[in-house]
Design a protein around this motif. Structure first.
Motif, mmCIF file in Angstrom:
data_model
loop_
_atom_site.group_PDB
_atom_site.id
_atom_site.type_symbol
_atom_site.label_atom_id
_atom_site.label_comp_id
_atom_site.label_asym_id
_atom_site.label_seq_id
_atom_site.Cartn_x
_atom_site.Cartn_y
_atom_site.Cartn_z
ATOM 1 N N HIS A 128 -5.856 15.945 8.094
ATOM 2 C CA HIS A 128 -4.952 15.738 9.227
ATOM 3 C C HIS A 128 -5.156 14.359 9.857
ATOM 4 N N ASP A 129 -5.931 13.527 9.216
ATOM 5 C CA ASP A 129 -6.229 12.186 9.721
ATOM 6 C C ASP A 129 -5.308 11.173 9.036
ATOM 7 N N GLU A 130 -4.668 10.313 9.821
ATOM 8 C CA GLU A 130 -3.673 9.389 9.278
ATOM 9 C C GLU A 130 -4.244 8.394 8.266
ATOM 10 N N LYS A 131 -5.403 7.819 8.553
ATOM 11 C CA LYS A 131 -5.988 6.861 7.601
ATOM 12 C C LYS A 131 -6.406 7.550 6.312
ATOM 13 N N LYS A 132 -6.863 8.776 6.435
ATOM 14 C CA LYS A 132 -7.259 9.512 5.234
ATOM 15 C C LYS A 132 -6.028 9.829 4.391
ATOM 16 N N TRP A 133 -4.927 10.150 5.043
ATOM 17 C CA TRP A 133 -3.679 10.376 4.317
ATOM 18 C C TRP A 133 -3.286 9.122 3.542
ATOM 19 N N PHE A 134 -3.363 7.987 4.211
ATOM 20 C CA PHE A 134 -2.976 6.741 3.553
ATOM 21 C C PHE A 134 -3.940 6.423 2.410
ATOM 22 N N GLU A 135 -5.214 6.691 2.615
ATOM 23 C CA GLU A 135 -6.209 6.464 1.567
ATOM 24 C C GLU A 135 -5.878 7.293 0.316
ATOM 25 N N PHE A 136 -5.627 8.581 0.508
ATOM 26 C CA PHE A 136 -5.322 9.428 -0.647
ATOM 27 C C PHE A 136 -4.021 9.005 -1.328
ATOM 28 N N LEU A 137 -3.050 8.605 -0.547
ATOM 29 C CA LEU A 137 -1.780 8.153 -1.110
ATOM 30 C C LEU A 137 -1.990 6.941 -2.020
ATOM 31 N N ILE A 138 -2.800 5.986 -1.559
ATOM 32 C CA ILE A 138 -3.086 4.779 -2.351
ATOM 33 C C ILE A 138 -3.929 5.120 -3.575
ATOM 34 N N LEU A 139 -4.968 5.920 -3.384
ATOM 35 C CA LEU A 139 -5.874 6.226 -4.498
ATOM 36 C C LEU A 139 -5.209 7.088 -5.565
ATOM 37 N N GLU A 140 -4.390 8.050 -5.161
ATOM 38 C CA GLU A 140 -3.693 8.879 -6.157
ATOM 39 C C GLU A 140 -2.721 8.029 -6.966
ATOM 40 N N GLY A 141 -2.058 7.089 -6.310
ATOM 41 C CA GLY A 141 -1.161 6.182 -7.025
ATOM 42 C C GLY A 141 -1.919 5.269 -7.967
ATOM 43 N N ASP A 150 1.202 -3.970 -5.451
ATOM 44 C CA ASP A 150 2.471 -4.155 -4.731
ATOM 45 C C ASP A 150 2.945 -2.837 -4.125
ATOM 46 N N ALA A 151 2.782 -1.742 -4.889
ATOM 47 C CA ALA A 151 3.188 -0.423 -4.395
ATOM 48 C C ALA A 151 2.366 -0.021 -3.175
ATOM 49 N N ALA A 152 1.068 -0.324 -3.182
ATOM 50 C CA ALA A 152 0.207 0.016 -2.038
ATOM 51 C C ALA A 152 0.705 -0.670 -0.769
ATOM 52 N N ILE A 153 1.118 -1.926 -0.910
ATOM 53 C CA ILE A 153 1.618 -2.685 0.250
ATOM 54 C C ILE A 153 2.962 -2.121 0.709
ATOM 55 N N GLY A 154 3.853 -1.884 -0.258
ATOM 56 C CA GLY A 154 5.153 -1.292 0.081
ATOM 57 C C GLY A 154 5.001 0.099 0.674
#
Length: 199
Positions: free
Chosen positions: A33-46, A100-104
């Motif tokens: 439920h933590d926003e930075k953790k969400w972003f971390e998983f989104l980047i790492l899974e990609g 590039d995807a991580a930045i976008g």
């Protein structure tokens, strides 16, 4: 006092290395439920696309360093100079499309936060606000994607996210506790059944 030796615990079949056992035991499947953790998983899974999760776990600490602690506001402002710098860093996956995807994705993430108040509020809607409790007997029963991951993938792509195919989205949902995909014999299964844990 420790209950029993680590080897006595029954785990999901993939948890076998010194890297992925702690990840499995402490993190995988715990509702995020933590926003930075969400972003971390989104980047790492990609970043994982086409690679093993162990590869990503080995590079995770370096990712945190060079991606400003996974602060989407900072990542969204990265320029061509920063991209060149990242492409020279052997500590991360040096793939221009993924960088590039991580930045976008950081920019798209900020727009979702603006629209819904938080990414957390947005993403949990895809499972009606609580973890889906599965009951798989073996790892072979665990799907690679589901109608929920299809819907999430479609919506994320519509919002400009990249490296968010349905299989990646399902891995994201498993990692962040949107679904409990520990097999029922795994010692973590009961611990994560029916709880709305906060991280």
């Amino acid at each position: 006092m420790k209950k029993s030796s680590e080897t006595d615990l029954v785990r999901c079949h993939w948890a076998q290395s010194e890297l992925n056992i702690p990840y499995h035991d402490e993190e995988w499947g715990v509702p995020v439920h933590d926003e930075k953790k969400w972003f971390e998983f989104l980047i790492l899974e990609g970043a994982q696309a086409g690679l093993s999760w162990d590869t990503i776990l080995r590079k995770r600490a370096r990712y945190r360093e060079v991606f400003d602690g996974f602060d989407p506001g900072k990542v969204g402002r990265y320029d061509k100079t920063k991209v060149r710098e990242l492409l020279r860093d052997a500590g991360i996956i040096r793939n221009k499309l993924k960088i590039d995807a991580a930045i976008g994705n950081a920019r798209a993430f900020l727009k979702v936060q603006e629209e819904f108040g938080s990414f957390d509020g947005y993403v949990w809607r895809f499972v009606d606000g609580r973890p889906r409790q599965n009951a798989w007997k073996t790892h072979k029963q665990v799907p690679a994607k589901t109608p929920q991951s299809d819907a999430l993938s479609k919506d994320l792509r519509k919002r400009g996210f990249r490296f968010v195919g349905s299989t990646i989205c399902y891995a994201l949902m498993q990692a962040t506790g949107m679904v409990n995909d520990h097999v029922i014999r795994c010692f973590r299964y009961n611990a994560l059944s029916g709880r709305r844990l906060r991280s």
